[in-house]
Design a protein around this motif. Structure first.
Motif, PDB file in Angstrom:
ATOM      1  N   ASN A  14     -35.776-124.480  48.736  1.00 59.99           N
ATOM      2  CA  ASN A  14     -35.878-125.884  48.356  1.00 59.99           C
ATOM      3  C   ASN A  14     -34.472-126.446  48.362  1.00 59.99           C
ATOM      4  OD1 ASN A  14     -36.840-128.366  47.507  1.00 59.99           O
ATOM      5  ND2 ASN A  14     -36.825-127.788  45.347  1.00 59.99           N
ATOM      6  N   GLY A  15     -34.208-127.410  49.230  1.00 63.93           N
ATOM      7  CA  GLY A  15     -32.859-127.960  49.348  1.00 63.93           C
ATOM      8  C   GLY A  15     -31.904-126.907  49.848  1.00 63.93           C
ATOM      9  N   THR A  16     -30.845-126.648  49.075  1.00 63.34           N
ATOM     10  CA  THR A  16     -29.837-125.659  49.483  1.00 63.34           C
ATOM     11  C   THR A  16     -29.969-124.334  48.738  1.00 63.34           C
ATOM     12  OG1 THR A  16     -28.268-126.508  47.863  1.00 63.34           O
ATOM     13  CG2 THR A  16     -28.178-127.463  50.085  1.00 63.34           C
ATOM     14  N   MET A  17     -31.086-124.155  48.018  1.00 60.45           N
ATOM     15  CA  MET A  17     -31.278-122.917  47.254  1.00 60.45           C
ATOM     16  C   MET A  17     -32.506-122.178  47.743  1.00 60.45           C
ATOM     17  SD  MET A  17     -30.406-124.176  43.394  1.00 60.45           S
ATOM     18  CE  MET A  17     -30.786-122.585  42.726  1.00 60.45           C
ATOM     19  N   SER A  18     -32.474-120.862  47.570  1.00 67.95           N
ATOM     20  CA  SER A  18     -33.611-120.020  47.948  1.00 67.95           C
ATOM     21  C   SER A  18     -33.847-118.967  46.877  1.00 67.95           C
ATOM     22  CB  SER A  18     -33.339-119.303  49.268  1.00 67.95           C
ATOM     23  OG  SER A  18     -33.108-120.217  50.312  1.00 67.95           O
ATOM     24  N   ILE A  19     -35.100-118.588  46.721  1.00 65.83           N
ATOM     25  CA  ILE A  19     -35.442-117.401  45.950  1.00 65.83           C
ATOM     26  C   ILE A  19     -35.855-116.366  46.980  1.00 65.83           C
ATOM     27  CG2 ILE A  19     -37.032-116.330  44.330  1.00 65.83           C
ATOM     28  CD1 ILE A  19     -36.931-118.854  42.684  1.00 65.83           C
ATOM     29  N   VAL A  20     -35.144-115.240  46.968  1.00 69.90           N
ATOM     30  CA  VAL A  20     -35.353-114.189  47.961  1.00 69.90           C
ATOM     31  C   VAL A  20     -35.959-112.977  47.254  1.00 69.90           C
ATOM     32  CG1 VAL A  20     -34.229-112.713  49.679  1.00 69.90           C
ATOM     33  CG2 VAL A  20     -33.341-115.029  49.253  1.00 69.90           C
ATOM     34  N   CYS A  21     -37.069-112.486  47.798  1.00 67.91           N
ATOM     35  CA  CYS A  21     -37.712-111.277  47.284  1.00 67.91           C
ATOM     36  C   CYS A  21     -37.309-110.098  48.156  1.00 67.91           C
ATOM     37  CB  CYS A  21     -39.229-111.426  47.297  1.00 67.91           C
ATOM     38  SG  CYS A  21     -39.804-112.713  46.198  1.00 67.91           S
ATOM     39  N   VAL A  22     -36.929-109.012  47.503  1.00 69.12           N
ATOM     40  CA  VAL A  22     -36.500-107.802  48.210  1.00 69.12           C
ATOM     41  C   VAL A  22     -37.279-106.620  47.656  1.00 69.12           C
ATOM     42  CG1 VAL A  22     -34.561-106.255  48.667  1.00 69.12           C
ATOM     43  CG2 VAL A  22     -34.175-108.732  48.544  1.00 69.12           C
ATOM     44  N   GLN A  23     -37.847-105.844  48.564  1.00 66.88           N
ATOM     45  CA  GLN A  23     -38.492-104.598  48.161  1.00 66.88           C
ATOM     46  C   GLN A  23     -37.500-103.474  48.419  1.00 66.88           C
ATOM     47  OE1 GLN A  23     -42.453-103.971  49.598  1.00 66.88           O
ATOM     48  NE2 GLN A  23     -42.376-101.785  49.190  1.00 66.88           N
ATOM     49  N   VAL A  24     -37.107-102.797  47.319  1.00 69.39           N
ATOM     50  CA  VAL A  24     -36.167-101.687  47.476  1.00 69.39           C
ATOM     51  C   VAL A  24     -36.922-100.472  47.986  1.00 69.39           C
ATOM     52  CG1 VAL A  24     -34.509-102.574  45.792  1.00 69.39           C
ATOM     53  CG2 VAL A  24     -36.310-101.032  45.030  1.00 69.39           C
ATOM     54  N   ASP A  25     -36.177 -99.460  48.408  1.00 70.11           N
ATOM     55  CA  ASP A  25     -36.766 -98.296  49.066  1.00 70.11           C
ATOM     56  C   ASP A  25     -37.845 -97.601  48.237  1.00 70.11           C
ATOM     57  OD1 ASP A  25     -35.180 -98.870  51.212  1.00 70.11           O
ATOM     58  OD2 ASP A  25     -33.795 -97.196  50.923  1.00 70.11           O
ATOM     59  N   GLU A  28     -40.311-100.917  44.484  1.00 67.71           N
ATOM     60  CA  GLU A  28     -40.168-101.969  43.473  1.00 67.71           C
ATOM     61  C   GLU A  28     -39.634-103.244  44.130  1.00 67.71           C
ATOM     62  OE1 GLU A  28     -40.948-101.890  40.260  1.00 67.71           O
ATOM     63  OE2 GLU A  28     -41.250 -99.745  39.941  1.00 67.71           O
ATOM     64  N   LYS A  29     -39.979-104.402  43.549  1.00 71.19           N
ATOM     65  CA  LYS A  29     -39.516-105.674  44.087  1.00 71.19           C
ATOM     66  C   LYS A  29     -38.550-106.346  43.133  1.00 71.19           C
ATOM     67  CE  LYS A  29     -43.304-106.517  47.161  1.00 71.19           C
ATOM     68  NZ  LYS A  29     -44.352-107.397  47.611  1.00 71.19           N
ATOM     69  N   PHE A  30     -37.527-106.965  43.709  1.00 77.61           N
ATOM     70  CA  PHE A  30     -36.548-107.749  42.969  1.00 77.61           C
ATOM     71  C   PHE A  30     -36.545-109.163  43.515  1.00 77.61           C
ATOM     72  CE2 PHE A  30     -34.928-103.586  41.956  1.00 77.61           C
ATOM     73  CZ  PHE A  30     -34.381-103.742  40.695  1.00 77.61           C
ATOM     74  N   MET A  31     -36.224-110.116  42.647  1.00 76.42           N
ATOM     75  CA  MET A  31     -36.050-111.500  43.076  1.00 76.42           C
ATOM     76  C   MET A  31     -34.639-111.935  42.754  1.00 76.42           C
ATOM     77  SD  MET A  31     -39.746-113.313  42.231  1.00 76.42           S
ATOM     78  CE  MET A  31     -39.101-114.068  40.808  1.00 76.42           C
ATOM     79  N   SER A  32     -34.064-112.715  43.673  1.00 72.77           N
ATOM     80  CA  SER A  32     -32.706-113.212  43.499  1.00 72.77           C
ATOM     81  C   SER A  32     -32.663-114.685  43.890  1.00 72.77           C
ATOM     82  CB  SER A  32     -31.746-112.425  44.393  1.00 72.77           C
ATOM     83  OG  SER A  32     -30.448-112.975  44.335  1.00 72.77           O
ATOM     84  N   VAL A  33     -31.953-115.489  43.112  1.00 71.69           N
ATOM     85  CA  VAL A  33     -31.731-116.877  43.502  1.00 71.69           C
ATOM     86  C   VAL A  33     -30.416-116.916  44.273  1.00 71.69           C
ATOM     87  CG1 VAL A  33     -30.592-117.594  41.342  1.00 71.69           C
ATOM     88  CG2 VAL A  33     -31.719-119.292  42.772  1.00 71.69           C
ATOM     89  N   VAL A  34     -30.455-117.550  45.440  1.00 66.97           N
ATOM     90  CA  VAL A  34     -29.300-117.591  46.329  1.00 66.97           C
ATOM     91  C   VAL A  34     -28.984-119.049  46.631  1.00 66.97           C
ATOM     92  CG1 VAL A  34     -28.411-116.872  48.586  1.00 66.97           C
ATOM     93  CG2 VAL A  34     -30.002-115.390  47.353  1.00 66.97           C
ATOM     94  N   ILE A  35     -27.723-119.430  46.526  1.00 67.14           N
ATOM     95  CA  ILE A  35     -27.326-120.803  46.856  1.00 67.14           C
ATOM     96  C   ILE A  35     -27.018-120.838  48.344  1.00 67.14           C
ATOM     97  CG2 ILE A  35     -25.775-122.721  46.304  1.00 67.14           C
ATOM     98  CD1 ILE A  35     -25.422-121.406  43.539  1.00 67.14           C
TER      99      ILE A  35
END
Length: 133
Positions: A14-25, A28-35
């Motif tokens: 949304n705009g200049t930000m993203s929420i990125v979901c990552v599945q580690v090996d 398990e899943k992690f979420m990160s907010v990225v500008i």
């Protein structure tokens, strides 16, 4: 620094930000907010490999399994070792993603009655997760 390899599974922008979901090996899943967005950061592509990073001081620890709290990244584990200092304590936890290090106040260790082999949940806010391509 805690570091775990994984793959990007989802990106919401949304705009200049993203929420990125990552599945580690481990799965398990992690979420990160990225500008950033996929357009401004070339590594942000579903399926791309990234490392999930978070500082030891950014790990919250609880003994409660069900918490109504706005921290998305939660993983259970067992305390395998503890080094209690005057102000801060270093906990080594074995989790489904591997070994996680948490540094919390010694006052919290005592108040929560944390001991080795205790089952706990660790939590990391999505704004504290760093993604490294």
């Amino acid at each position: 620094m805690n570091s775990f390899p994984g793959n990007i599974t989802d990106i919401k922008t949304n705009g200049t930000m993203s929420i990125v979901c990552v599945q580690v090996d481990s799965g398990e899943k992690f979420m990160s907010v990225v500008i950033d967005t996929p357009e401004s950061a070339p590594y942000m592509i579903k399926g791309n490999k990234v490392n999930v990073l978070f500082k030891e001081m950014e790990v919250a620890v609880t003994t409660q399994k069900e918490l109504d709290i706005s921290i998305e990244n939660r993983i259970t584990g067992n305390i395998t070792s503890m080094e209690e200092g005057v102000l801060l304590s270093r906990l080594v936890l074995e989790t489904t993603i591997g070994e996680v290090i948490a540094i919390i106040s010694t006052m919290s260790v005592k108040q929560m009655g944390l001991v080795e082999k205790m089952n706990v949940m660790i939590m990391v806010k999505l704004n504290e997760i760093i993604l490294a391509p």
